[in-house]
Design an enzyme around this catalytic site. Structure first.
Site, PDB file in Angstrom:
ATOM      1  N   LEU A   1      -9.628  -2.337  -0.570  1.00 54.56           N
ATOM      2  CA  LEU A   1      -8.954  -3.468   0.072  1.00 54.56           C
ATOM      3  C   LEU A   1      -7.853  -3.978  -0.851  1.00 54.56           C
ATOM      4  CD1 LEU A   1      -9.250  -5.103   2.680  1.00 54.56           C
ATOM      5  CD2 LEU A   1     -11.009  -6.467   1.570  1.00 54.56           C
ATOM      6  N   GLY A   2      -6.607  -3.745  -0.440  1.00 56.14           N
ATOM      7  CA  GLY A   2      -5.481  -4.125  -1.291  1.00 56.14           C
ATOM      8  C   GLY A   2      -4.585  -5.150  -0.627  1.00 56.14           C
TER       9      GLY A   2
ATOM     10  N   GLY B   1      -0.712  -6.323  -0.106  1.00 58.71           N
ATOM     11  CA  GLY B   1       0.683  -5.895  -0.183  1.00 58.71           C
ATOM     12  C   GLY B   1       1.601  -7.083  -0.400  1.00 58.71           C
TER      13      GLY B   1
ATOM     14  N   ASP C   1      -0.113  -4.341  -4.470  1.00 61.69           N
ATOM     15  CA  ASP C   1       0.899  -3.309  -4.236  1.00 61.69           C
ATOM     16  C   ASP C   1       2.275  -3.961  -4.265  1.00 61.69           C
ATOM     17  OD1 ASP C   1       1.720  -0.532  -3.006  1.00 61.69           O
ATOM     18  OD2 ASP C   1       2.679  -2.042  -1.745  1.00 61.69           O
TER      19      ASP C   1
ATOM     20  N   TYR D   1      11.219  -4.390  -3.036  1.00 57.98           N
ATOM     21  CA  TYR D   1      10.911  -5.696  -2.443  1.00 57.98           C
ATOM     22  C   TYR D   1      11.634  -6.847  -3.145  1.00 57.98           C
ATOM     23  CZ  TYR D   1       6.886  -3.070  -0.558  1.00 57.98           C
ATOM     24  OH  TYR D   1       6.067  -2.146   0.040  1.00 57.98           O
TER      25      TYR D   1
ATOM     26  N   LYS E   1       6.474   0.777  -7.140  1.00 58.83           N
ATOM     27  CA  LYS E   1       7.125   1.977  -6.594  1.00 58.83           C
ATOM     28  C   LYS E   1       8.562   2.144  -7.078  1.00 58.83           C
ATOM     29  CE  LYS E   1       4.717   0.935  -2.269  1.00 58.83           C
ATOM     30  NZ  LYS E   1       4.860  -0.528  -2.303  1.00 58.83           N
TER      31      LYS E   1
ATOM     32  N   HIS F   1       8.627   5.775  -3.700  1.00 56.61           N
ATOM     33  CA  HIS F   1       8.571   4.938  -2.498  1.00 56.61           C
ATOM     34  C   HIS F   1       8.846   5.723  -1.216  1.00 56.61           C
ATOM     35  CE1 HIS F   1       9.113   0.479  -1.168  1.00 56.61           C
ATOM     36  NE2 HIS F   1       8.629   1.202  -0.194  1.00 56.61           N
TER      37      HIS F   1
ATOM     38  N   LEU G   1      -2.692  -3.493  10.151  1.00 54.55           N
ATOM     39  CA  LEU G   1      -2.889  -4.380  11.309  1.00 54.55           C
ATOM     40  C   LEU G   1      -1.748  -4.243  12.318  1.00 54.55           C
ATOM     41  CD1 LEU G   1      -4.062  -7.625   9.421  1.00 54.55           C
ATOM     42  CD2 LEU G   1      -5.453  -5.759  10.327  1.00 54.55           C
TER      43      LEU G   1
ATOM     44  N   SER H   1      -0.205 -11.282   3.927  1.00 55.04           N
ATOM     45  CA  SER H   1      -0.070 -12.553   4.638  1.00 55.04           C
ATOM     46  C   SER H   1       0.442 -13.594   3.660  1.00 55.04           C
ATOM     47  CB  SER H   1      -1.418 -13.010   5.212  1.00 55.04           C
ATOM     48  OG  SER H   1      -1.275 -14.288   5.807  1.00 55.04           O
TER      49      SER H   1
ATOM     50  N   THR I   1      -0.307 -16.832   4.412  1.00 54.04           N
ATOM     51  CA  THR I   1      -1.190 -17.965   4.703  1.00 54.04           C
ATOM     52  C   THR I   1      -2.509 -17.838   3.952  1.00 54.04           C
ATOM     53  OG1 THR I   1      -0.256 -17.816   6.925  1.00 54.04           O
ATOM     54  CG2 THR I   1      -2.146 -19.291   6.639  1.00 54.04           C
TER      55      THR I   1
END
Length: 315
Positions: A24-25, A27, A52, A57, A86, A119, A220, A264, A266
């Site tokens: 479970l990472g 991003g 990650d 980014y 990356k 990447h 998701l 996310s 939030t």
């Protein structure tokens, strides 16, 4: 409600490098730098132990600041967090790889990273411009370097010890095979879009058979249409097992043997996304066999241009 199990703490062994990657990472593809810092800190405090990041980014500095804040507060040690970043497309030339890597390390305020990924398999014109375009707006590619040339430069980083493992991102099965067969150091992780609309079974089988971890991004569906979180199969299972659709999708990804990334801004949703637990086998079967849609949300695999990152100044 059933007591939560240990699915969220699943770790998957790597064929080289730092032992194992937390399945479970979190991003860090978050356009706003301050939101990146807040979200990264919230993710670590919620229990995420895999981050990650990416040169592309443009927020490695904020990710680094969030980590340092948590480390300095004594909440966890550096060794407890698996950090990946990356190499971007304009730095594929072998002589550009080490300076790009060192720039990432400096921004992240780290002595080493656990995983360094190429990447995309596309080389862009070398230089400071992340998104080089000609007068007609077309990407300027670099034909003077191959994916294997870049890979060999990454192998050199592993030899120096500041990068524990290396891998590929946004690649096809054919490209994974090419590097796996020719590389002195084998890819530890292959990072690709994957979810029930794009299960990537062939690639997953190849990775399993060769000790490579498949890591899924857009697990998701990245809020794109059609919304995976609103798929009737997923929502029905969520209702039945008293979990959110997001928790169902994340559990599915871990139980099929992949690592994954979720993002996310939030804090409550970040916490919710960590609270996953094991799905019953019939639910796994329903997702695998009952969802027939096949959709790729990110076209980066065709062009090297990231589909989820807005084009802005300098790219």
């Amino acid at each position: 409600m059933v007591e939560s199990d240990n699915l969220r703490y699943t770790r998957i062994a790597l064929n080289n490098g730092s032992g194992a990657i937390p399945a479970l990472g979190f991003g860090t593809l978050i356009p706003d730098p301050m939101a990146t810092r807040t979200a990264t800190k919230a993710a670590l405090e919620a229990g995420f132990r895999q981050l990650d990041a990416a040169e592309r980014y443009r927020n490695e500095k904020e990710v680094g600041e969030a980590m340092q804040e948590v480390f300095k507060a004594g909440k966890m040690k550096r060794e407890e967090v698996f950090v990946a970043t990356k190499l971007w497309n304009n730095n594929h030339r072998p002589e550009r790889v080490k300076p790009a890597f060192e720039a990432s390390l400096k921004k992240l305020q780290l002595d080493y990273v656990d995983l360094y990924l190429i990447h995309t398999p596309f080389a862009f014109q070398p230089g400071d411009e992340q998104d080089p375009r000609d007068a007609n707006g077309n990407v300027i590619y670099d034909k003077g370097v191959t994916l294997l040339d870049t890979w060999r430069a990454l192998e050199g980083l592993v030899d120096e010890g500041r990068c524990k493992a290396i891998g590929l991102s946004d690649v096809s099965l054919a490209q994974v095979k090419e590097i796996f067969e020719a590389g002195r150091i084998k890819p530890a992780v292959v990072h690709v879009e994957s979810h029930p609309y794009l299960p990537q079974w062939d690639l997953l089988d190849y990775c399993r058979n060769n000790g490579i971890v498949l890591q899924a991004f857009a697990a998701l569906g990245h809020s794109s249409e059609p919304k995976l979180l609103e798929d009737p199969v997923i929502t029905a299972i969520a209702k039945r097992v008293n979990k959110t659709p997001a928790q169902v999708l994340l559990a599915w990804a871990i139980q099929r043997g992949t690592a994954l990334l979720t993002t996310s801004k939030t804090p409550s949703r970040i916490k919710e996304n960590f609270e996953v637990s094991t799905l019953p086998q019939d639910a796994m079967r329903e997702i695998n066999e009952g969802i027939k849609s096949r959709i790729r949300f990110n076209a980066v695999v065709d062009t090297g241009v990231p589909g989820f990152i807005p084009r802005g100044k300098g790219g």
